[in-house]
Design a protein around this motif. Structure first.
Motif, PDB file in Angstrom:
ATOM      1  N   SER A  84       6.417  -7.275   9.787  1.00  0.00           N
ATOM      2  CA  SER A  84       6.075  -8.406  10.640  1.00  0.00           C
ATOM      3  C   SER A  84       4.607  -8.776  10.484  1.00  0.00           C
ATOM      4  N   VAL A  85       4.313 -10.029  10.814  1.00  0.00           N
ATOM      5  CA  VAL A  85       2.951 -10.536  10.822  1.00  0.00           C
ATOM      6  C   VAL A  85       2.833 -11.499  11.997  1.00  0.00           C
ATOM      7  N   SER A  86       1.648 -11.527  12.606  1.00  0.00           N
ATOM      8  CA  SER A  86       1.434 -12.375  13.770  1.00  0.00           C
ATOM      9  C   SER A  86       0.010 -12.916  13.747  1.00  0.00           C
ATOM     10  N   LEU A  87      -0.121 -14.218  14.013  1.00  0.00           N
ATOM     11  CA  LEU A  87      -1.429 -14.855  14.162  1.00  0.00           C
ATOM     12  C   LEU A  87      -1.469 -15.530  15.528  1.00  0.00           C
ATOM     13  N   GLN A  88      -2.542 -15.305  16.263  1.00  0.00           N
ATOM     14  CA  GLN A  88      -2.698 -15.964  17.561  1.00  0.00           C
ATOM     15  C   GLN A  88      -4.086 -16.568  17.637  1.00  0.00           C
ATOM     16  N   SER A 102      11.967  -5.508   1.348  1.00  0.00           N
ATOM     17  CA  SER A 102      11.435  -4.391   0.573  1.00  0.00           C
ATOM     18  C   SER A 102      10.009  -4.624   0.074  1.00  0.00           C
ATOM     19  N   ARG A 103       9.446  -5.812   0.262  1.00  0.00           N
ATOM     20  CA  ARG A 103       8.101  -6.067  -0.245  1.00  0.00           C
ATOM     21  C   ARG A 103       7.146  -6.660   0.782  1.00  0.00           C
ATOM     22  N   ARG A 104       7.451  -7.878   1.288  1.00  0.00           N
ATOM     23  CA  ARG A 104       6.485  -8.555   2.147  1.00  0.00           C
ATOM     24  C   ARG A 104       7.181  -9.357   3.239  1.00  0.00           C
ATOM     25  N   SER A 105       6.389  -9.747   4.227  1.00  0.00           N
ATOM     26  CA  SER A 105       6.911 -10.560   5.323  1.00  0.00           C
ATOM     27  C   SER A 105       6.900 -12.027   4.923  1.00  0.00           C
ATOM     28  N   SER A 122       2.655  -5.225  10.827  1.00  0.00           N
ATOM     29  CA  SER A 122       3.294  -3.915  10.865  1.00  0.00           C
ATOM     30  C   SER A 122       4.301  -3.785   9.735  1.00  0.00           C
ATOM     31  N   VAL A 123       4.429  -2.553   9.256  1.00  0.00           N
ATOM     32  CA  VAL A 123       5.443  -2.196   8.270  1.00  0.00           C
ATOM     33  C   VAL A 123       6.046  -0.895   8.758  1.00  0.00           C
ATOM     34  N   GLY A 124       7.344  -0.927   9.082  1.00  0.00           N
ATOM     35  CA  GLY A 124       7.998   0.261   9.630  1.00  0.00           C
ATOM     36  C   GLY A 124       7.347   0.642  10.952  1.00  0.00           C
ATOM     37  N   ARG A 125       6.909   1.906  11.050  1.00  0.00           N
ATOM     38  CA  ARG A 125       6.267   2.376  12.279  1.00  0.00           C
ATOM     39  C   ARG A 125       4.756   2.174  12.280  1.00  0.00           C
ATOM     40  N   GLY A 126       4.182   1.908  11.131  1.00  0.00           N
ATOM     41  CA  GLY A 126       2.729   1.705  11.055  1.00  0.00           C
ATOM     42  C   GLY A 126       2.368   0.279  11.402  1.00  0.00           C
ATOM     43  N   GLU A 127       1.275   0.132  12.128  1.00  0.00           N
ATOM     44  CA  GLU A 127       0.831  -1.216  12.485  1.00  0.00           C
ATOM     45  C   GLU A 127      -0.683  -1.267  12.564  1.00  0.00           C
TER      46      GLU A 127
END
Length: 135
Positions: A84-88, A102-105, A122-127
């Motif tokens: 996931s990716v988020s911009l605010q 398997s590669r990118r959001s 975030s990727v998996g559990r890492g953020e």
């Protein structure tokens, strides 16, 4: 009919000039097309302003005028994980994209003007998140 010094008629000379111009244009386009195809494959337009890393991946942030574009990339691609990716933008609701890949959001694009922006990825559990910076 008009002939030049070599005895070639003017109409034939004009046709040869047109054919030569078309072949030259086709050659130039053939050489320029591979570079254009590579530029079109980039997920975000503009220049890269920041790469924000965290243990399982990184968020790449691009700027084009008053617009920011970002996407998250896995550190070790190949395994399908939730990315996931988020911009605010300050004063607005966050724009978030999430998918299993398997590669990118997917890319997120927001109009920032000159306001501060919060970036999360975030990727998996890492953020990782970066609070209210101007890019």
């Amino acid at each position: 009919m008009g002939k030049d010094a070599r005895g070639v008629p003017g109409a034939l000379r004009r046709r040869l000039a047109v054919v030569l111009a078309v072949l030259t244009a086709a050659g130039v386009l053939a050489l320029a097309a591979p570079g254009a195809a590579q530029a079109a494959s980039a997920p975000c337009a503009g220049r890269k302003v920041r790469t924000l890393s965290f243990p399982t991946g990184s968020v790449l942030v691009y700027r084009s005028g008053d617009w920011l574009c970002a996407y998250t990339v896995q550190r070790n691609p190949g395994t399908e994980r939730k990315i996931s990716v988020s911009l605010q933008v300050r004063g607005h609701v966050a724009v978030r994209k999430t998918r299993k890949h398997s590669r990118r959001s997917e890319t997120v694009r927001v109009h920032t003007g000159h306001r501060p922006v919060r970036v999360k990825g975030s990727v998996g559990r890492g953020e990782g998140s970066w609070s209210w910076a101007r890019y």
